[in-house]
Design an enzyme around this catalytic site. Structure first.
Site, PDB file in Angstrom:
ATOM      1  N   THR A 188     -15.507  26.703  34.837  1.00 14.22           N
ATOM      2  CA  THR A 188     -14.293  26.278  35.541  1.00 14.22           C
ATOM      3  C   THR A 188     -14.593  25.373  36.725  1.00 14.22           C
ATOM      4  OG1 THR A 188     -14.298  28.182  37.048  1.00 14.22           O
ATOM      5  CG2 THR A 188     -13.194  28.478  34.913  1.00 14.22           C
TER       6      THR A 188
ATOM      7  N   ASP B  99     -16.680  31.763  34.683  1.00 19.85           N
ATOM      8  CA  ASP B  99     -17.738  31.338  35.602  1.00 19.85           C
ATOM      9  C   ASP B  99     -17.212  30.326  36.618  1.00 19.85           C
ATOM     10  OD1 ASP B  99     -20.908  31.152  35.961  1.00 19.85           O
ATOM     11  OD2 ASP B  99     -20.090  29.127  36.102  1.00 19.85           O
TER      12      ASP B  99
ATOM     13  N   TYR C  50     -17.332  24.736  44.199  1.00 20.06           N
ATOM     14  CA  TYR C  50     -16.630  23.909  43.211  1.00 20.06           C
ATOM     15  C   TYR C  50     -15.279  23.470  43.772  1.00 20.06           C
ATOM     16  CZ  TYR C  50     -19.801  25.699  39.508  1.00 20.06           C
ATOM     17  OH  TYR C  50     -20.881  26.028  38.717  1.00 20.06           O
TER      18      TYR C  50
END
Length: 324
Positions: A20, A48, A53
């Site tokens: 992701t 995950d 991110y």
């Protein structure tokens, strides 16, 4: 969907993991929710993410993926069946990075808040931190497990000797050890000396270590961002050369004989390898996820596995291809 165990942690996950990294950034919330829904409706439980991110993209600060997953779990009421893996150690705005005790405790709390949960199922060291004593790192992880804030720990992008050192130390101190090892992996083999920056490619030594000690291997970037199937996606320079050409040929032969796509053969090959490697899949559409999930229906024969494994080796003797 089939399931797998995370080492000796007692945690059971789906046989495929959903990556992701672009959720909440290049993948807007509606698209991200649709992909998460599709994965869950087909039995997927393993998701995950990481704290930073997608801080490398213009206009984003990090934490977007975790926050998107948190909102999705809350809106769907699906926290309990979902197994969340997140990571720390890279720097991003407001975070210096590393694996000091203070950093682990601080980033854990931030991830818990963004994910809107009271525990992280699998917490990875995202990269090594030689500046911090290993004792400090492993004791901090163990403290979070005792506090119920994380359930298990994993190592991502750590060399085999550092994972071994950490787990031996944990065994001696009766702390929790790494039960999962996440590294880059795919069917094509990197050229000798090729590097991936902070990313580490799963080696034969790491496979032997995982098999001996019962750790679960998890592979990312397994489909090379579409390079196996899209002519517009150039093969990364690390994989050029005669070995890759031979393995490309073997991959196409097995895919054609199996009625499967090259991507599906790669995922099936990973799962049937010894030791098995659990793939992280990703996609920008449900059609791409459907192709990847379809790999669970592919059962490669022993002859096909041998043919794929020996491709590119001058001494290979398999005769499978001659009979096809």
């Amino acid at each position: 969907m089939q399931t797998a165990k995370l080492g000796n942690s007692g945690i059971e996950v789906s046989a495929l993991c959903l990556g992701t990294d672009l959720f909440g950034s290049k993948r807007d919330e509606a698209t991200s929710f649709a992909l998460l829904d599709y994965f869950r409706e087909r039995g997927g439980t393993f998701v995950d993410t990481a704290n930073f991110y997608a801080s490398w993209l213009d206009g984003f600060q990090g934490g977007e993926s975790e926050a998107t997953i948190g909102r999705w779990m809350k809106s769907r009421g699906c926290r309990n069946p979902t197994v969340i893996a997140t990571k720390l150690a890279f720097d991003y705005p407001g975070c210096a990075g590393g694996l000091s005790a203070a950093e682990i405790q601080r980033e854990c709390e931030k991830s818990l808040t963004r994910l809107q949960t009271d525990r992280i199922d699998l917490y990875y060291s995202h990269r090594d931190d030689p500046a911090t004593p290993l004792e400090e790192t492993m004791e901090a992880f163990h403290g979070l497990i005792q506090a119920g804030k994380i359930r298990a720990i994993g190592a991502s992008n750590l060399s085999v000797w550092r994972v071994a050192e950490a787990n031996l130390l944990s065994q001696l101190r009766r702390w929790t050890a790494y039960c999962a090892i996440e590294q880059r992996y795919t069917y094509l083999r990197p050229r000798y000396g090729a590097g991936f920056g902070p990313q580490i490619f799963i080696t034969d030594d790491m496979k032997a270590f995982a098999k001996t000690h019962g750790a679960t291997l998890v592979g990312y970037s397994v489909l090379l961002a579409g390079a196996y199937t899209r002519s517009s996606s150039a093969l990364p320079v690390q994989f050029g050369g005669p070995d890759s050409e031979a393995r490309w040929k073997a991959l196409r032969a097995v895919a054609n004989s199996s009625g499967a796509t090259a991507n599906q053969v790669i995922l099936a090959w990973m799962r049937q390898s010894e030791p098995s490697i659990l793939p992280i899949i990703a996609g920008s559409s449900t059609e791409q996820l459907a192709e990847n999930i379809g790999a669970l229906k592919i059962a490669l024969s022993p002859e096909q596995m041998q043919f794929l494994n020996e491709a590119g080796n001058p001494e290979a003797k398999t005769g499978w291809i001659q009979s096809k």
